[in-house]
Every structure is written in C-alpha cells, then in structure tokens.
Motif scaffolding. Sequence first.
Motif, mmCIF file in Angstrom:
data_model
loop_
_atom_site.group_PDB
_atom_site.id
_atom_site.type_symbol
_atom_site.label_atom_id
_atom_site.label_comp_id
_atom_site.label_asym_id
_atom_site.label_seq_id
_atom_site.Cartn_x
_atom_site.Cartn_y
_atom_site.Cartn_z
ATOM 1 N N THR A 9 -8.965 0.830 -6.523
ATOM 2 C CA THR A 9 -8.004 0.894 -5.421
ATOM 3 C C THR A 9 -8.529 0.173 -4.184
ATOM 4 O OG1 THR A 9 -7.296 3.032 -6.280
ATOM 5 C CG2 THR A 9 -6.619 2.488 -4.058
ATOM 6 N N ILE A 13 -6.997 -3.239 -2.387
ATOM 7 C CA ILE A 13 -6.631 -3.246 -0.965
ATOM 8 C C ILE A 13 -7.344 -4.378 -0.226
ATOM 9 C CG2 ILE A 13 -6.887 -1.945 1.189
ATOM 10 C CD1 ILE A 13 -6.339 0.604 -0.479
ATOM 11 N N ILE A 17 -5.638 -7.636 1.535
ATOM 12 C CA ILE A 17 -5.870 -7.938 2.956
ATOM 13 C C ILE A 17 -6.346 -9.376 3.132
ATOM 14 C CG2 ILE A 17 -7.416 -7.425 4.903
ATOM 15 C CD1 ILE A 17 -7.183 -4.449 4.085
#
Length: 133
Positions: A9, A13, A17
């Motif tokens: 996870t 992320i 980004i």
Amino acid sequence: MKKLTPVFTVSVIFTAIFILWGLVPKTILPKGNLDSVTASVQGFILEKFGWFYLLSASIFLIFSILLAFSKYGNIRLGKDADRPEYSYLSWFAMLFSAGMGIGLVFGELRSQCITTLRHLSLKGRHQKQQELP
C-alpha cells in the motif's frame, strides 16, 4: 484473494505521488516540479560526491577481480555435480547481444524522439515567422 500488505500500500501511494508530481508542468511549479528538483539533486550529488562514486566503483571492480582469481572464485553455485549449461563464450555472446539490443532499441527511440521534437520546433518557428507582418 490475498490481503494487501502495508508495504504494498505504501509503495503504491508513493509511486502514485511521484507520477502525479511528474505530471505537474513547470508553469505551475517553476522550481518545485519533479524535473527541476531531480536535476538539482543530481547536480549536487555529482558535484559533492562524484569522487566517492568513482572510488566506490573502482574498489568494487578491484574486489570483484581479486575475488574471481582467488580460491573463492572456484565455488560452485549449485550442487557439486552440476555443470554449467552454457560455456563462457556463450555467456559472453548472450550478454553482448542483450547489451547491443537494448542500446539499439533505446538509441533508436531517442533518435526518433529528438528528430520529431526538432521538426515540430522548426515547424512552429516557421509558422510564427510567416504570421509576422
């Protein structure tokens, strides 16, 4: 179905980004976009730690050569009865072919991109000159 781990996870992320950061144009973040930041970080690393990179690569190369010609260079990776599937010449040929192949693929892609961008840039300049009174 497998459960998503926290490492996966967090990795997704951070990847998202960075992708979004890379899509931000210079007009919105002139000095804070990904291109400017990574260029300045790379320049800093090369200026301050270029000697360290060169020294580390040289030490690693010398260590690898010494290790290959020492008694540890004859250690088998596998069972004692196993023999290599390919000869040294075959391995060298495969590595050389892979290196040449990747160089040709990316070199040709780079060449086509540069030619296209140069053509578009010249075409835009020519159109602007014709529009002038």
